[in-house]
Scaffold this motif. Structure first.
Motif, mmCIF file in Angstrom:
data_model
loop_
_atom_site.group_PDB
_atom_site.id
_atom_site.type_symbol
_atom_site.label_atom_id
_atom_site.label_comp_id
_atom_site.label_asym_id
_atom_site.label_seq_id
_atom_site.Cartn_x
_atom_site.Cartn_y
_atom_site.Cartn_z
ATOM 1 N N LEU A 111 0.824 -1.214 0.000
ATOM 2 C CA LEU A 111 0.000 0.000 0.000
ATOM 3 C C LEU A 111 0.853 1.257 0.000
ATOM 4 N N VAL A 112 1.900 1.234 0.764
ATOM 5 C CA VAL A 112 2.799 2.385 0.818
ATOM 6 C C VAL A 112 3.452 2.591 -0.546
ATOM 7 N N THR A 113 3.837 1.511 -1.179
ATOM 8 C CA THR A 113 4.455 1.584 -2.503
ATOM 9 C C THR A 113 3.469 2.094 -3.543
ATOM 10 N N GLN A 114 2.223 1.630 -3.490
ATOM 11 C CA GLN A 114 1.212 2.096 -4.440
ATOM 12 C C GLN A 114 0.935 3.582 -4.270
ATOM 13 N N THR A 115 0.889 4.033 -3.025
ATOM 14 C CA THR A 115 0.660 5.454 -2.764
ATOM 15 C C THR A 115 1.829 6.285 -3.272
ATOM 16 N N ALA A 116 3.031 5.832 -3.034
ATOM 17 C CA ALA A 116 4.216 6.558 -3.503
ATOM 18 C C ALA A 116 4.268 6.602 -5.028
ATOM 19 N N LEU A 117 3.914 5.502 -5.668
ATOM 20 C CA LEU A 117 3.902 5.465 -7.131
ATOM 21 C C LEU A 117 2.848 6.419 -7.699
ATOM 22 N N ALA A 118 1.668 6.437 -7.094
ATOM 23 C CA ALA A 118 0.615 7.346 -7.551
ATOM 24 C C ALA A 118 1.054 8.798 -7.380
ATOM 25 N N ARG A 119 1.750 9.090 -6.282
ATOM 26 C CA ARG A 119 2.243 10.444 -6.035
ATOM 27 C C ARG A 119 3.274 10.856 -7.075
ATOM 28 N N VAL A 120 4.194 9.962 -7.387
ATOM 29 C CA VAL A 120 5.241 10.263 -8.368
ATOM 30 C C VAL A 120 4.643 10.485 -9.757
ATOM 31 N N LYS A 121 3.671 9.670 -10.133
ATOM 32 C CA LYS A 121 3.012 9.849 -11.436
ATOM 33 C C LYS A 121 2.341 11.213 -11.518
ATOM 34 N N TYR A 122 1.628 11.558 -10.446
ATOM 35 C CA TYR A 122 0.943 12.842 -10.425
ATOM 36 C C TYR A 122 1.930 14.000 -10.513
ATOM 37 N N LEU A 123 2.985 13.954 -9.720
ATOM 38 C CA LEU A 123 3.955 15.047 -9.719
ATOM 39 C C LEU A 123 4.661 15.189 -11.064
ATOM 40 N N TYR A 124 4.922 14.067 -11.728
ATOM 41 C CA TYR A 124 5.539 14.127 -13.055
ATOM 42 C C TYR A 124 4.617 14.846 -14.042
ATOM 43 N N LEU A 125 3.350 14.451 -14.056
ATOM 44 C CA LEU A 125 2.399 15.085 -14.972
ATOM 45 C C LEU A 125 2.187 16.553 -14.619
ATOM 46 N N TYR A 126 2.181 16.857 -13.336
ATOM 47 C CA TYR A 126 2.017 18.246 -12.899
ATOM 48 C C TYR A 126 3.179 19.112 -13.377
ATOM 49 N N ARG A 127 4.407 18.605 -13.213
ATOM 50 C CA ARG A 127 5.582 19.357 -13.685
ATOM 51 C C ARG A 127 5.541 19.557 -15.200
ATOM 52 N N GLU A 128 5.140 18.516 -15.911
ATOM 53 C CA GLU A 128 5.055 18.613 -17.374
ATOM 54 C C GLU A 128 4.024 19.669 -17.779
ATOM 55 N N ALA A 129 2.895 19.691 -17.088
ATOM 56 C CA ALA A 129 1.862 20.689 -17.398
ATOM 57 C C ALA A 129 2.367 22.104 -17.106
ATOM 58 N N ARG A 130 3.111 22.254 -16.027
ATOM 59 C CA ARG A 130 3.664 23.580 -15.706
ATOM 60 C C ARG A 130 4.706 24.000 -16.726
ATOM 61 N N LEU A 131 5.556 23.078 -17.156
ATOM 62 C CA LEU A 131 6.568 23.403 -18.164
ATOM 63 C C LEU A 131 5.936 23.812 -19.488
ATOM 64 N N ARG A 132 4.864 23.133 -19.841
ATOM 65 C CA ARG A 132 4.162 23.440 -21.090
ATOM 66 C C ARG A 132 3.212 24.619 -20.944
ATOM 67 N N GLN A 133 3.090 25.141 -19.717
ATOM 68 C CA GLN A 133 2.197 26.251 -19.409
ATOM 69 C C GLN A 133 0.773 25.944 -19.849
ATOM 70 N N VAL A 134 0.315 24.775 -19.450
ATOM 71 C CA VAL A 134 -1.032 24.334 -19.788
ATOM 72 C C VAL A 134 -2.005 24.958 -18.807
ATOM 73 N N HIS A 135 -3.012 25.589 -19.336
ATOM 74 C CA HIS A 135 -4.063 26.169 -18.519
ATOM 75 C C HIS A 135 -5.389 25.618 -19.021
ATOM 76 N N GLY A 136 -6.252 25.337 -18.118
ATOM 77 C CA GLY A 136 -7.552 24.844 -18.523
ATOM 78 C C GLY A 136 -8.543 24.949 -17.394
ATOM 79 N N SER A 137 -9.789 24.871 -17.741
ATOM 80 C CA SER A 137 -10.837 24.961 -16.733
ATOM 81 C C SER A 137 -10.961 23.660 -15.954
ATOM 82 N N GLN A 138 -10.322 22.593 -16.430
ATOM 83 C CA GLN A 138 -10.435 21.300 -15.779
ATOM 84 C C GLN A 138 -9.498 21.139 -14.596
ATOM 85 N N ILE A 139 -8.429 21.907 -14.534
ATOM 86 C CA ILE A 139 -7.474 21.737 -13.439
ATOM 87 C C ILE A 139 -8.139 22.183 -12.147
ATOM 88 N N GLN A 140 -8.023 21.369 -11.132
ATOM 89 C CA GLN A 140 -8.625 21.668 -9.843
ATOM 90 C C GLN A 140 -7.914 22.850 -9.207
#
Length: 87
Positions: A52-81
């Protein structure tokens, strides 16, 4: 001489808007997965399970990677929370 050692990055064949939309959808899905993994980890009393700890850490890393990519690409949208933007 080593040929192909420094290859150019391939260009995205999709239009930028379509790729950005897909990135936002992936980002939101990753956020939901990470939240669900955190809830599962809290819900199970026996925290000794490293899976469970590993699954949570993996989910966190995936999210942070996509978040950084979106920030680098300067993606803006109404869907982002709103909580995602404020971080």
């Amino acid at each position: 001489m080593a040929r192909g050692l420094f290859k150019r990055r391939q260009k995205i064949k999709q239009p930028k808007a379509a790729f950005d939309e897909q990135l936002l959808q992936s980002l939101n899905a990753a956020k939901i997965d990470w939240d669900r993994a955190k809830q599962n980890e809290k819900a199970i009393y026996d925290n000794n399970t490293s899976e469970l700890v590993t699954q949570t850490a993996l989910a966190r890393v995936k999210y942070l990677y996509l978040y950084r990519e979106a920030r680098l690409r300067q993606v803006h949208g109404s869907q982002i929370q709103r909580s995602v933007i404020d971080k």
